[in-house]
Enzyme design. Structure first.
Site, PDB file in Angstrom:
ATOM      1  N   TYR A 179       0.855  -1.187   0.000  1.00 29.67           N
ATOM      2  CA  TYR A 179       0.000   0.000   0.000  1.00 29.67           C
ATOM      3  C   TYR A 179       0.894   1.241   0.000  1.00 29.67           C
ATOM      4  O   TYR A 179       1.408   1.664   1.047  1.00 29.67           O
ATOM      5  CB  TYR A 179      -0.938   0.023   1.212  1.00 29.67           C
TER       6      TYR A 179
ATOM      7  N   GLY B 139     -16.979   0.636  -3.179  1.00 35.11           N
ATOM      8  CA  GLY B 139     -17.934   1.666  -2.742  1.00 35.11           C
ATOM      9  C   GLY B 139     -19.344   1.421  -3.259  1.00 35.11           C
ATOM     10  O   GLY B 139     -20.290   2.079  -2.834  1.00 35.11           O
ATOM     11  N   LEU B 140     -19.498   0.464  -4.165  1.00 31.89           N
ATOM     12  CA  LEU B 140     -20.811   0.210  -4.774  1.00 31.89           C
ATOM     13  C   LEU B 140     -21.839  -0.249  -3.738  1.00 31.89           C
ATOM     14  O   LEU B 140     -23.028   0.060  -3.840  1.00 31.89           O
ATOM     15  CB  LEU B 140     -20.638  -0.866  -5.852  1.00 31.89           C
TER      16      LEU B 140
HETATM   17  P1  NAP Z   1     -13.877  -1.290   0.005  1.00 32.53           P
HETATM   18  O1  NAP Z   1     -13.732  -1.227   1.483  1.00 32.53           O
HETATM   19  O2  NAP Z   1     -14.830  -2.234  -0.576  1.00 32.53           O
HETATM   20  O3  NAP Z   1     -14.169   0.142  -0.555  1.00 32.53           O
HETATM   21  C1  NAP Z   1     -13.586   1.281  -0.003  1.00 32.53           C
HETATM   22  C2  NAP Z   1     -14.252   2.461  -0.671  1.00 32.53           C
HETATM   23  O4  NAP Z   1     -15.613   2.496  -0.303  1.00 32.53           O
HETATM   24  C3  NAP Z   1     -13.681   3.778  -0.205  1.00 32.53           C
HETATM   25  O5  NAP Z   1     -12.514   4.097  -0.903  1.00 32.53           O
HETATM   26  C4  NAP Z   1     -14.835   4.692  -0.545  1.00 32.53           C
HETATM   27  O6  NAP Z   1     -14.891   4.947  -1.941  1.00 32.53           O
HETATM   28  C5  NAP Z   1     -16.024   3.821  -0.207  1.00 32.53           C
HETATM   29  N1  NAP Z   1     -16.503   4.073   1.157  1.00 32.53           N
HETATM   30  C6  NAP Z   1     -15.960   3.677   2.339  1.00 32.53           C
HETATM   31  N2  NAP Z   1     -16.706   4.103   3.367  1.00 32.53           N
HETATM   32  C7  NAP Z   1     -17.757   4.778   2.839  1.00 32.53           C
HETATM   33  C8  NAP Z   1     -18.852   5.476   3.385  1.00 32.53           C
HETATM   34  N3  NAP Z   1     -19.058   5.520   4.693  1.00 32.53           N
HETATM   35  N4  NAP Z   1     -19.712   6.073   2.537  1.00 32.53           N
HETATM   36  C9  NAP Z   1     -19.548   6.032   1.212  1.00 32.53           C
HETATM   37  N5  NAP Z   1     -18.505   5.408   0.621  1.00 32.53           N
HETATM   38  C10 NAP Z   1     -17.617   4.779   1.430  1.00 32.53           C
HETATM   39  O7  NAP Z   1     -12.507  -1.666  -0.684  1.00 32.53           O
HETATM   40  P2  NAP Z   1     -11.009  -1.539  -0.326  1.00 32.53           P
HETATM   41  O8  NAP Z   1     -10.671  -0.217   0.261  1.00 32.53           O
HETATM   42  O9  NAP Z   1     -10.301  -1.948  -1.552  1.00 32.53           O
HETATM   43  O10 NAP Z   1     -10.772  -2.708   0.756  1.00 32.53           O
HETATM   44  C11 NAP Z   1     -10.829  -2.506   2.174  1.00 32.53           C
HETATM   45  C12 NAP Z   1      -9.542  -2.920   2.822  1.00 32.53           C
HETATM   46  O11 NAP Z   1      -9.290  -4.287   2.559  1.00 32.53           O
HETATM   47  C13 NAP Z   1      -8.320  -2.174   2.292  1.00 32.53           C
HETATM   48  O12 NAP Z   1      -8.120  -0.957   2.922  1.00 32.53           O
HETATM   49  C14 NAP Z   1      -7.235  -3.153   2.581  1.00 32.53           C
HETATM   50  O13 NAP Z   1      -6.774  -2.931   3.914  1.00 32.53           O
HETATM   51  C15 NAP Z   1      -7.915  -4.486   2.427  1.00 32.53           C
HETATM   52  N6  NAP Z   1      -7.644  -5.149   1.136  1.00 32.53           N
HETATM   53  C16 NAP Z   1      -6.905  -6.273   1.153  1.00 32.53           C
HETATM   54  C17 NAP Z   1      -6.614  -6.941  -0.022  1.00 32.53           C
HETATM   55  C18 NAP Z   1      -5.792  -8.191   0.033  1.00 32.53           C
HETATM   56  O14 NAP Z   1      -5.297  -8.642  -1.009  1.00 32.53           O
HETATM   57  N7  NAP Z   1      -5.603  -8.773   1.192  1.00 32.53           N
HETATM   58  C19 NAP Z   1      -7.100  -6.463  -1.253  1.00 32.53           C
HETATM   59  C20 NAP Z   1      -7.886  -5.312  -1.248  1.00 32.53           C
HETATM   60  C21 NAP Z   1      -8.160  -4.672  -0.052  1.00 32.53           C
HETATM   61  P3  NAP Z   1     -14.268   6.268  -2.609  1.00 32.53           P
HETATM   62  O15 NAP Z   1     -12.797   6.049  -2.554  1.00 32.53           O
HETATM   63  O16 NAP Z   1     -14.814   6.221  -3.994  1.00 32.53           O
HETATM   64  O17 NAP Z   1     -14.727   7.434  -1.796  1.00 32.53           O
END
Ligand code: NAP
Length: 314
Positions: A57, A209-210
Protein backbone atom coordinates in the site's frame (compact mmCIF):
# COMPACT_ATOMS: atom_id res chain seq x y z
CA UNK A 1 -22.32 -6.05 20.51
CA UNK A 2 -19.42 -5.80 22.96
CA UNK A 3 -16.90 -3.19 22.04
CA UNK A 4 -13.98 -5.55 21.48
CA UNK A 5 -13.91 -9.02 19.97
CA UNK A 6 -11.20 -11.68 19.92
CA UNK A 7 -9.84 -12.59 16.50
CA UNK A 8 -10.30 -16.36 16.43
CA UNK A 9 -7.59 -18.20 18.36
CA UNK A 10 -5.05 -15.35 17.95
CA UNK A 11 -6.00 -13.81 21.30
CA UNK A 12 -5.92 -10.34 19.69
CA UNK A 13 -8.67 -8.08 21.00
CA UNK A 14 -9.94 -5.70 18.36
CA UNK A 15 -12.76 -3.31 17.65
CA UNK A 16 -14.95 -5.15 15.11
CA UNK A 17 -14.57 -2.23 12.71
CA UNK A 18 -10.95 -2.00 11.61
CA UNK A 19 -9.46 0.65 9.35
CA UNK A 20 -8.50 -0.57 5.89
CA UNK A 21 -5.42 1.57 5.38
CA UNK A 22 -4.71 1.11 1.68
CA UNK A 23 -5.93 4.62 0.91
CA UNK A 24 -4.22 6.48 3.74
CA UNK A 25 -1.07 7.00 1.69
CA UNK A 26 -3.05 8.71 -1.09
CA UNK A 27 -3.08 12.17 0.50
CA UNK A 28 -2.88 14.63 -2.33
CA UNK A 29 -4.12 18.24 -2.08
CA UNK A 30 -5.17 18.17 -5.74
CA UNK A 31 -7.73 15.44 -5.00
CA UNK A 32 -8.73 16.79 -1.60
CA UNK A 33 -7.67 13.65 0.20
CA UNK A 34 -6.81 14.03 3.86
CA UNK A 35 -3.50 13.20 5.45
CA UNK A 36 -3.68 9.53 6.45
CA UNK A 37 -2.19 10.14 9.90
CA UNK A 38 -5.07 12.50 10.73
CA UNK A 39 -7.67 9.91 9.66
CA UNK A 40 -5.87 7.37 11.82
CA UNK A 41 -5.73 9.64 14.89
CA UNK A 42 -9.40 10.48 14.56
CA UNK A 43 -10.23 6.77 14.22
CA UNK A 44 -8.31 5.97 17.41
CA UNK A 45 -9.99 8.87 19.19
CA UNK A 46 -13.37 7.37 18.24
CA UNK A 47 -12.45 3.95 19.67
CA UNK A 48 -10.98 2.06 16.70
CA UNK A 49 -7.89 -0.01 17.58
CA UNK A 50 -7.36 -2.26 14.54
CA UNK A 51 -5.44 -1.17 11.44
CA UNK A 52 -4.98 -3.21 8.29
CA UNK A 53 -2.05 -2.29 6.08
CA UNK A 54 0.57 -3.92 3.82
CA UNK A 55 3.97 -3.16 2.36
CA UNK A 56 2.44 -2.76 -1.08
CA UNK A 57 0.00 0.00 0.00
CA UNK A 58 1.95 2.95 -1.31
CA UNK A 59 5.18 0.88 -1.40
CA UNK A 60 5.68 1.17 2.35
CA UNK A 61 4.11 4.61 2.68
CA UNK A 62 0.94 3.42 4.45
CA UNK A 63 3.07 1.52 6.99
CA UNK A 64 5.38 4.53 7.44
CA UNK A 65 2.48 6.92 8.09
CA UNK A 66 1.08 4.50 10.68
CA UNK A 67 4.51 4.07 12.30
CA UNK A 68 5.20 7.82 12.48
CA UNK A 69 1.73 8.66 13.79
CA UNK A 70 1.67 6.00 16.51
CA UNK A 71 5.22 6.83 17.61
CA UNK A 72 4.62 10.57 17.75
CA UNK A 73 1.48 10.16 19.85
CA UNK A 74 2.81 7.19 21.88
CA UNK A 75 -0.13 5.03 20.87
CA UNK A 76 1.59 1.83 19.72
CA UNK A 77 0.57 -0.22 22.77
CA UNK A 78 -3.12 0.65 22.27
CA UNK A 79 -3.28 -0.49 18.65
CA UNK A 80 -3.45 -3.86 16.89
CA UNK A 81 -1.50 -3.65 13.64
CA UNK A 82 -2.00 -6.13 10.82
CA UNK A 83 0.34 -5.91 7.88
CA UNK A 84 1.28 -8.09 4.93
CA UNK A 85 4.16 -8.94 2.64
CA UNK A 86 4.99 -11.08 -0.40
CA UNK A 87 5.64 -8.46 -3.09
CA UNK A 88 9.20 -8.15 -4.31
CA UNK A 89 10.54 -5.63 -6.81
CA UNK A 90 12.79 -7.42 -9.30
CA UNK A 91 14.28 -5.15 -11.99
CA UNK A 92 11.41 -2.71 -11.49
CA UNK A 93 8.76 -5.42 -11.78
CA UNK A 94 6.66 -6.79 -8.96
CA UNK A 95 6.96 -10.52 -8.27
CA UNK A 96 5.40 -12.62 -5.53
CA UNK A 97 7.80 -14.31 -3.15
CA UNK A 98 6.94 -16.56 -0.17
CA UNK A 99 10.46 -17.86 0.41
CA UNK A 100 11.18 -18.03 4.17
CA UNK A 101 14.25 -15.75 3.82
CA UNK A 102 12.27 -13.15 1.88
CA UNK A 103 9.32 -13.19 4.32
CA UNK A 104 11.73 -12.86 7.25
CA UNK A 105 13.35 -9.82 5.61
CA UNK A 106 9.91 -8.36 4.81
CA UNK A 107 8.91 -8.58 8.46
CA UNK A 108 12.16 -6.83 9.49
CA UNK A 109 11.48 -4.06 6.94
CA UNK A 110 7.86 -3.65 8.10
CA UNK A 111 9.02 -3.44 11.74
CA UNK A 112 11.30 -0.54 10.77
CA UNK A 113 8.63 1.33 8.82
CA UNK A 114 6.08 0.77 11.58
CA UNK A 115 8.68 1.87 14.17
CA UNK A 116 7.85 -1.02 16.45
CA UNK A 117 9.45 -4.23 17.71
CA UNK A 118 6.40 -6.45 17.14
CA UNK A 119 3.61 -6.83 14.58
CA UNK A 120 0.33 -8.12 15.99
CA UNK A 121 -0.80 -9.96 12.86
CA UNK A 122 1.40 -10.69 9.84
CA UNK A 123 -0.10 -12.07 6.65
CA UNK A 124 1.50 -13.64 3.60
CA UNK A 125 -0.25 -11.25 1.21
CA UNK A 126 -0.44 -13.50 -1.86
CA UNK A 127 0.77 -17.03 -2.61
CA UNK A 128 3.74 -17.43 -4.94
CA UNK A 129 4.00 -20.34 -7.33
CA UNK A 130 7.06 -22.07 -5.96
CA UNK A 131 7.32 -22.06 -2.19
CA UNK A 132 5.66 -24.96 -0.34
CA UNK A 133 3.10 -23.24 1.87
CA UNK A 134 4.12 -25.19 4.99
CA UNK A 135 7.61 -23.69 4.61
CA UNK A 136 6.25 -20.17 4.12
CA UNK A 137 3.99 -20.39 7.18
CA UNK A 138 6.86 -22.12 9.04
CA UNK A 139 8.95 -18.95 8.57
CA UNK A 140 6.19 -16.93 10.24
CA UNK A 141 5.99 -19.49 13.09
CA UNK A 142 9.68 -18.91 13.80
CA UNK A 143 9.16 -15.13 13.76
CA UNK A 144 6.30 -15.64 16.20
CA UNK A 145 8.56 -17.68 18.52
CA UNK A 146 11.04 -14.80 18.38
CA UNK A 147 8.30 -12.35 19.39
CA UNK A 148 8.54 -10.34 16.15
CA UNK A 149 5.00 -11.18 15.16
CA UNK A 150 2.13 -12.21 17.45
CA UNK A 151 -0.13 -14.10 15.09
CA UNK A 152 -0.16 -15.53 11.59
CA UNK A 153 -2.38 -14.84 8.61
CA UNK A 154 -2.58 -15.67 4.93
CA UNK A 155 -4.43 -13.81 2.21
CA UNK A 156 -5.62 -14.74 -1.27
CA UNK A 157 -4.72 -18.40 -0.69
CA UNK A 158 -6.87 -21.18 -2.18
CA UNK A 159 -8.35 -23.66 0.28
CA UNK A 160 -5.71 -26.23 -0.73
CA UNK A 161 -2.93 -23.70 -0.08
CA UNK A 162 -4.45 -22.79 3.30
CA UNK A 163 -4.60 -26.46 4.28
CA UNK A 164 -1.03 -26.99 3.12
CA UNK A 165 0.16 -24.02 5.19
CA UNK A 166 -1.92 -25.01 8.19
CA UNK A 167 -0.48 -28.50 8.81
CA UNK A 168 0.45 -27.49 12.37
CA UNK A 169 -2.68 -25.36 12.95
CA UNK A 170 -0.54 -22.21 12.93
CA UNK A 171 -2.85 -20.01 10.81
CA UNK A 172 -4.93 -17.69 12.98
CA UNK A 173 -6.57 -15.45 10.37
CA UNK A 174 -7.40 -15.62 6.66
CA UNK A 175 -8.14 -12.48 4.68
CA UNK A 176 -9.86 -12.81 1.33
CA UNK A 177 -12.39 -11.11 -0.88
CA UNK A 178 -15.96 -11.49 0.31
CA UNK A 179 -18.89 -9.18 -0.15
CA UNK A 180 -22.55 -9.32 -1.11
CA UNK A 181 -21.56 -9.57 -4.77
CA UNK A 182 -19.09 -12.40 -4.16
CA UNK A 183 -20.12 -14.81 -1.44
CA UNK A 184 -18.38 -17.93 -2.75
CA UNK A 185 -16.17 -18.12 0.38
CA UNK A 186 -19.24 -18.95 2.43
CA UNK A 187 -19.76 -22.42 0.96
CA UNK A 188 -16.17 -23.07 -0.13
CA UNK A 189 -14.05 -22.13 2.88
CA UNK A 190 -16.17 -21.09 5.89
CA UNK A 191 -16.64 -24.75 7.01
CA UNK A 192 -12.84 -25.18 7.22
CA UNK A 193 -12.43 -21.92 9.19
CA UNK A 194 -15.12 -23.09 11.59
CA UNK A 195 -13.42 -26.45 12.08
CA UNK A 196 -9.99 -24.85 12.67
CA UNK A 197 -11.13 -21.76 14.61
CA UNK A 198 -9.64 -19.49 11.96
CA UNK A 199 -10.97 -15.94 11.92
CA UNK A 200 -11.99 -14.70 8.47
CA UNK A 201 -11.56 -11.04 7.54
CA UNK A 202 -13.39 -10.09 4.37
CA UNK A 203 -11.68 -7.52 2.20
CA UNK A 204 -13.27 -5.34 -0.46
CA UNK A 205 -16.45 -5.19 1.69
CA UNK A 206 -18.07 -2.43 -0.39
CA UNK A 207 -16.93 -3.64 -3.82
CA UNK A 208 -15.30 -0.29 -4.66
CA UNK A 209 -17.93 1.67 -2.74
CA UNK A 210 -20.81 0.21 -4.77
CA UNK A 211 -22.29 -1.45 -1.67
CA UNK A 212 -21.86 1.73 0.36
CA UNK A 213 -25.04 3.21 -1.13
CA UNK A 214 -23.21 6.12 -2.75
CA UNK A 215 -24.10 5.45 -6.37
CA UNK A 216 -27.25 6.01 -8.38
CA UNK A 217 -28.10 6.03 -12.08
CA UNK A 218 -26.94 9.64 -12.44
CA UNK A 219 -23.49 9.09 -10.90
CA UNK A 220 -20.71 10.01 -13.32
CA UNK A 221 -18.47 6.94 -13.54
CA UNK A 222 -14.78 7.18 -14.35
CA UNK A 223 -13.39 5.23 -17.32
CA UNK A 224 -11.67 2.93 -14.84
CA UNK A 225 -14.95 2.19 -13.09
CA UNK A 226 -16.76 1.64 -16.37
CA UNK A 227 -14.29 -1.11 -17.24
CA UNK A 228 -15.22 -3.14 -14.13
CA UNK A 229 -17.92 -5.85 -14.44
CA UNK A 230 -20.04 -4.51 -11.56
CA UNK A 231 -20.45 -1.19 -13.37
CA UNK A 232 -21.54 -2.72 -16.69
CA UNK A 233 -25.18 -2.79 -17.70
CA UNK A 234 -27.51 -4.52 -17.03
CA UNK A 235 -25.58 -5.70 -13.93
CA UNK A 236 -25.02 -2.16 -12.62
CA UNK A 237 -28.75 -1.31 -12.57
CA UNK A 238 -29.54 -4.67 -11.01
CA UNK A 239 -27.04 -4.04 -8.18
CA UNK A 240 -28.31 -0.48 -7.62
CA UNK A 241 -31.84 -1.80 -7.25
CA UNK A 242 -30.68 -4.44 -4.76
CA UNK A 243 -28.69 -1.91 -2.73
CA UNK A 244 -31.77 0.33 -2.70
CA UNK A 245 -33.76 -2.48 -1.05
CA UNK A 246 -31.48 -2.18 2.01
CA UNK A 247 -32.58 1.43 2.51
CA UNK A 248 -35.54 0.51 4.75
CA UNK A 249 -33.21 -1.35 7.12
CA UNK A 250 -30.78 1.57 7.11
CA UNK A 251 -33.67 3.90 8.03
CA UNK A 252 -34.80 1.56 10.80
CA UNK A 253 -31.32 1.72 12.38
CA UNK A 254 -30.97 5.41 11.55
CA UNK A 255 -27.76 4.71 9.67
CA UNK A 256 -26.33 4.41 6.17
CA UNK A 257 -26.66 1.39 3.87
CA UNK A 258 -22.93 0.71 4.22
CA UNK A 259 -23.42 -0.05 7.92
CA UNK A 260 -26.19 -2.55 7.22
CA UNK A 261 -23.79 -4.27 4.82
CA UNK A 262 -20.96 -4.34 7.42
CA UNK A 263 -23.31 -5.54 10.16
CA UNK A 264 -24.44 -8.36 7.86
CA UNK A 265 -20.84 -9.55 7.39
CA UNK A 266 -20.31 -9.36 11.16
CA UNK A 267 -23.36 -11.58 11.67
CA UNK A 268 -21.39 -14.47 10.11
CA UNK A 269 -19.88 -16.71 12.80
CA UNK A 270 -16.39 -16.84 11.24
CA UNK A 271 -16.21 -13.05 10.77
CA UNK A 272 -14.99 -11.28 13.92
CA UNK A 273 -13.98 -7.99 12.29
CA UNK A 274 -14.25 -6.06 9.02
CA UNK A 275 -11.81 -3.58 7.50
CA UNK A 276 -13.65 -1.08 5.29
CA UNK A 277 -11.31 1.19 3.40
CA UNK A 278 -11.90 4.86 4.17
CA UNK A 279 -10.68 7.75 2.05
CA UNK A 280 -11.48 10.39 4.63
CA UNK A 281 -12.52 10.92 8.23
CA UNK A 282 -16.19 11.20 7.43
CA UNK A 283 -16.30 7.72 5.84
CA UNK A 284 -14.29 6.21 8.69
CA UNK A 285 -16.59 7.77 11.32
CA UNK A 286 -19.70 6.64 9.45
CA UNK A 287 -18.39 3.06 9.19
CA UNK A 288 -17.53 2.80 12.89
CA UNK A 289 -21.24 3.04 13.75
CA UNK A 290 -21.78 -0.42 12.21
CA UNK A 291 -20.44 -1.96 15.43
CA UNK A 292 -23.63 -0.88 17.22
CA UNK A 293 -25.98 -2.69 14.86
CA UNK A 294 -27.15 -6.18 15.70
CA UNK A 295 -29.29 -7.44 12.83
CA UNK A 296 -32.02 -9.93 13.67
CA UNK A 297 -32.10 -13.39 12.05
CA UNK A 298 -35.07 -12.22 9.92
CA UNK A 299 -33.16 -9.16 8.72
CA UNK A 300 -30.15 -11.31 7.78
CA UNK A 301 -32.49 -13.66 5.94
CA UNK A 302 -33.98 -10.68 4.06
CA UNK A 303 -30.50 -9.50 2.99
CA UNK A 304 -29.51 -12.96 1.82
CA UNK A 305 -32.71 -13.10 -0.25
CA UNK A 306 -31.98 -9.72 -1.86
CA UNK A 307 -28.37 -10.80 -2.52
CA UNK A 308 -28.57 -14.58 -3.00
CA UNK A 309 -25.18 -16.32 -3.01
CA UNK A 310 -26.02 -17.47 -6.54
CA UNK A 311 -25.88 -13.82 -7.70
CA UNK A 312 -22.78 -13.54 -9.82
CA UNK A 313 -21.36 -10.64 -11.80
CA UNK A 314 -22.09 -11.29 -15.47
P1 NAP B 1 -13.88 -1.29 0.01
O1 NAP B 1 -13.73 -1.23 1.48
O2 NAP B 1 -14.83 -2.23 -0.58
O3 NAP B 1 -14.17 0.14 -0.55
C1 NAP B 1 -13.59 1.28 0.00
C2 NAP B 1 -14.25 2.46 -0.67
O4 NAP B 1 -15.61 2.50 -0.30
C3 NAP B 1 -13.68 3.78 -0.20
O5 NAP B 1 -12.51 4.10 -0.90
C4 NAP B 1 -14.83 4.69 -0.54
O6 NAP B 1 -14.89 4.95 -1.94
C5 NAP B 1 -16.02 3.82 -0.21
N1 NAP B 1 -16.50 4.07 1.16
C6 NAP B 1 -15.96 3.68 2.34
N2 NAP B 1 -16.71 4.10 3.37
C7 NAP B 1 -17.76 4.78 2.84
C8 NAP B 1 -18.85 5.48 3.38
N3 NAP B 1 -19.06 5.52 4.69
N4 NAP B 1 -19.71 6.07 2.54
C9 NAP B 1 -19.55 6.03 1.21
N5 NAP B 1 -18.51 5.41 0.62
C10 NAP B 1 -17.62 4.78 1.43
O7 NAP B 1 -12.51 -1.67 -0.68
P2 NAP B 1 -11.01 -1.54 -0.33
O8 NAP B 1 -10.67 -0.22 0.26
O9 NAP B 1 -10.30 -1.95 -1.55
O10 NAP B 1 -10.77 -2.71 0.76
C11 NAP B 1 -10.83 -2.51 2.17
C12 NAP B 1 -9.54 -2.92 2.82
O11 NAP B 1 -9.29 -4.29 2.56
C13 NAP B 1 -8.32 -2.17 2.29
O12 NAP B 1 -8.12 -0.96 2.92
C14 NAP B 1 -7.24 -3.15 2.58
O13 NAP B 1 -6.77 -2.93 3.91
C15 NAP B 1 -7.92 -4.49 2.43
N6 NAP B 1 -7.64 -5.15 1.14
C16 NAP B 1 -6.91 -6.27 1.15
C17 NAP B 1 -6.61 -6.94 -0.02
C18 NAP B 1 -5.79 -8.19 0.03
O14 NAP B 1 -5.30 -8.64 -1.01
N7 NAP B 1 -5.60 -8.77 1.19
C19 NAP B 1 -7.10 -6.46 -1.25
C20 NAP B 1 -7.89 -5.31 -1.25
C21 NAP B 1 -8.16 -4.67 -0.05
P3 NAP B 1 -14.27 6.27 -2.61
O15 NAP B 1 -12.80 6.05 -2.55
O16 NAP B 1 -14.81 6.22 -3.99
O17 NAP B 1 -14.73 7.43 -1.80
Amino acid sequence: MSEFVTLGKSGLKVHPIGLGANKISDADPSTNTEYGGDILLDAIDKGLNFIDTAFIYGDGKSESIIGETLKKHQLRQDIVIATKGAHEYVNGEIKLNNHPDFLTQQVEDSLKRLQTDYIDLYYIHFPDEDTPKAEAVGALSRLKEQGKIRSIGVSNFSLDQIKEGNVHDDIDVVQDEYNLLNQSAESEVFPYYREKNISFIPYFPFASGLLAGKYDKDTQLSDRQKSRPQFQEPTYSEILSKVDQLKSLADKYNTGIQNIVLAYYLSKDVVDAVIPGARNRQQMEQNLAAANIQLTAEECQFISEVFPSSFKLK
